[in-house]
Design a protein around this motif. Structure first.
Motif, PDB file in Angstrom:
ATOM      1  N   TYR A  43      45.210  40.766  42.134  1.00  0.00           N
ATOM      2  CA  TYR A  43      45.024  40.507  43.627  1.00  0.00           C
ATOM      3  C   TYR A  43      45.102  38.936  42.857  1.00  0.00           C
ATOM      4  CZ  TYR A  43      42.713  45.154  43.479  1.00  0.00           C
ATOM      5  OH  TYR A  43      41.845  45.855  44.257  1.00  0.00           O
ATOM      6  N   LYS A  44      45.412  38.047  44.469  1.00  0.00           N
ATOM      7  CA  LYS A  44      45.965  36.939  43.985  1.00  0.00           C
ATOM      8  C   LYS A  44      44.272  36.133  44.629  1.00  0.00           C
ATOM      9  CE  LYS A  44      50.324  36.868  44.981  1.00  0.00           C
ATOM     10  NZ  LYS A  44      51.483  36.108  46.388  1.00  0.00           N
ATOM     11  N   ARG A  45      43.882  36.088  45.361  1.00  0.00           N
ATOM     12  CA  ARG A  45      42.753  36.180  45.889  1.00  0.00           C
ATOM     13  C   ARG A  45      41.254  36.929  45.821  1.00  0.00           C
ATOM     14  NH1 ARG A  45      41.343  31.978  50.330  1.00  0.00           N
ATOM     15  NH2 ARG A  45      39.231  30.458  49.594  1.00  0.00           N
ATOM     16  N   GLN A  59      30.982  36.520  38.222  1.00  0.00           N
ATOM     17  CA  GLN A  59      32.084  34.822  37.727  1.00  0.00           C
ATOM     18  C   GLN A  59      32.005  34.685  36.599  1.00  0.00           C
ATOM     19  OE1 GLN A  59      28.580  32.660  39.810  1.00  0.00           O
ATOM     20  NE2 GLN A  59      28.136  34.768  41.519  1.00  0.00           N
ATOM     21  N   GLN A  64      37.790  31.736  35.907  1.00  0.00           N
ATOM     22  CA  GLN A  64      39.394  30.812  36.260  1.00  0.00           C
ATOM     23  C   GLN A  64      39.963  31.602  36.858  1.00  0.00           C
ATOM     24  OE1 GLN A  64      39.118  28.310  34.457  1.00  0.00           O
ATOM     25  NE2 GLN A  64      37.366  28.637  33.394  1.00  0.00           N
ATOM     26  N   SER A  65      39.798  32.379  38.355  1.00  0.00           N
ATOM     27  CA  SER A  65      41.136  32.506  39.245  1.00  0.00           C
ATOM     28  C   SER A  65      40.194  31.794  40.618  1.00  0.00           C
ATOM     29  CB  SER A  65      40.823  33.828  39.201  1.00  0.00           C
ATOM     30  OG  SER A  65      39.872  34.652  39.746  1.00  0.00           O
ATOM     31  N   ASP A  66      41.310  32.388  41.466  1.00  0.00           N
ATOM     32  CA  ASP A  66      40.740  31.928  43.067  1.00  0.00           C
ATOM     33  C   ASP A  66      40.081  32.853  43.988  1.00  0.00           C
ATOM     34  OD1 ASP A  66      40.930  30.369  44.689  1.00  0.00           O
ATOM     35  OD2 ASP A  66      42.924  30.708  46.215  1.00  0.00           O
ATOM     36  N   ALA A  67      39.287  33.278  42.989  1.00  0.00           N
ATOM     37  CA  ALA A  67      37.886  34.815  43.349  1.00  0.00           C
ATOM     38  C   ALA A  67      36.918  33.391  44.268  1.00  0.00           C
ATOM     39  CB  ALA A  67      37.430  35.596  42.465  1.00  0.00           C
ATOM     40  N   VAL A  68      36.346  34.991  45.245  1.00  0.00           N
ATOM     41  CA  VAL A  68      35.978  34.765  46.303  1.00  0.00           C
ATOM     42  C   VAL A  68      34.957  35.750  45.767  1.00  0.00           C
ATOM     43  CG1 VAL A  68      34.852  34.648  48.523  1.00  0.00           C
ATOM     44  CG2 VAL A  68      37.320  33.785  47.746  1.00  0.00           C
ATOM     45  N   VAL A  82      36.026  33.627  55.102  1.00  0.00           N
ATOM     46  CA  VAL A  82      37.582  34.080  54.040  1.00  0.00           C
ATOM     47  C   VAL A  82      38.602  34.526  54.177  1.00  0.00           C
ATOM     48  CG1 VAL A  82      38.082  33.643  51.859  1.00  0.00           C
ATOM     49  CG2 VAL A  82      35.394  32.916  52.103  1.00  0.00           C
TER      50      VAL A  82
END
Length: 312
Positions: A43-45, A59, A64-68, A82
């Motif tokens: 996944y990208k986000r 978390q 280190q990712s663009d996670a929400v 979001v």
């Protein structure tokens, strides 16, 4: 298998082992049961969600990712606010309770969802594709301890060796507490390295679970500590410094230990110290957990037990 692991295999509801015993047992368990690799998340986000310390584990792994990030209370607001979320990962040891609600919510919104769990019969898994459910091994332990349950995915992420983590705790952490009368204190201040600051919430949660309001904890990094955390002194508060030493703290009231070298080391060492504190105080958890389980099972409408059996 070591003595602690053997104790974890045979304890009953009348004599629940301390968190220190559980830490030792879990580290031994994973020397004999290597956790699987985490799946290759593409996944990208992603939305990374869980309850309590499971949310914090997410978390750490996706830091280190663009996670929400969200939990069961904030997830709906996050989904409204979001954009660009292209998948979701649920972290849940049992795959039950709020994990079911989360799986239902995400699948209803057609969000590709994966589950990281330690239960082969996780109720939330029934709502997902079989190849989206990833089961990690766990040992037998008390409800809420969630030591082996979170340690497996964490070791898979950090690639720390459980034997190395165990040696760090036994040789560089626990010897510093020999002869210290922890029963004299009912407040504890954990100073943690900034690079491992997410263990803060996990330590506080563990204090909530084991002590309620009977024994309190504060957890901060050195930089956070500079912001008026030490205005009011308390002779019954003991400082435990995992940073290697700080001029901010009174040496006579500080136990300093060597800093950890990885998130698994930071978490297990913190839990081991909480276990020492638990052993030095009345057995609040053992005294009240059975009554709590009965009420909680009614609240969730699910069967719950004081002892969570292991799965390999």
């Amino acid at each position: 298998m070591n003595e602690a692991y053997q104790q974890m295999q045979r304890f009953d509801e009348r004599e629940v082992p301390s968190l220190l015993v559980c830490v030792r047992g879990a580290l031994d368990f994973f020397q004999n049961h290597t956790p699987p690799r985490l799946p290759p998340f593409s996944y990208k986000r992603p939305l990374v969600v869980g309850s309590g310390n499971a949310a914090v584990l997410g978390q750490i792994i996706f830091g280190q990712s663009d996670a929400v990030f969200a939990d069961e209370s904030s997830v709906e607001a996050v989904l409204r606010r979001v954009s660009g979320i292209d998948g979701a990962v649920i972290f849940s040891a049992s795959g039950s309770k709020h994990a079911v609600f989360l799986a239902e919510l995400l699948t209803q919104r057609n969000i590709a969802t994966q589950l990281i769990t330690t239960s082969k019969n996780a109720p939330a898994a029934r709502l997902l594709q079989s190849d989206s459910v990833h089961v990690f091994p766990k040992m037998r332990e008390p409800y809420t301890y969630n030591t082996s349950t979170y340690l497996g995915p964490l070791l898979a992420h950090t690639q720390e060796g459980p034997a190395v983590v165990a040696t760090y705790i036994e040789e560089h952490v626990l010897p510093n507490f020999v002869g210290r009368k922890l029963e004299q204190y009912d407040a504890f201040y954990f100073l943690v390295p900034a690079r491992y600051m997410l263990v803060r919430d996990m330590i506080l949660t563990k204090f909530d679970e084991l002590f309620g309001s009977r024994v309190s904890a504060r957890v901060f990094t050195p930089e956070q500590t500079k912001h008026a955390k030490l205005v009011v002194p308390n002779e019954r508060e003991l400082f435990i410094d995992f940073t290697g030493g700080s001029a901010l703290l009174a040496p006579q009231k500080t136990i300093a230990v060597a800093p950890p070298e990885g998130y698994a080391s930071a978490l297990m060492a913190s839990y081991a110290v909480v276990g020492l504190i638990q052993e030095a105080h009345p057995p609040y958890f053992t005294e009240y957990i059975q009554a709590y389980i009965q009420k909680s099972a009614l609240e969730f409408g699910q069967s719950m037990n004081v002892i969570v059996e292991g799965e390999v």
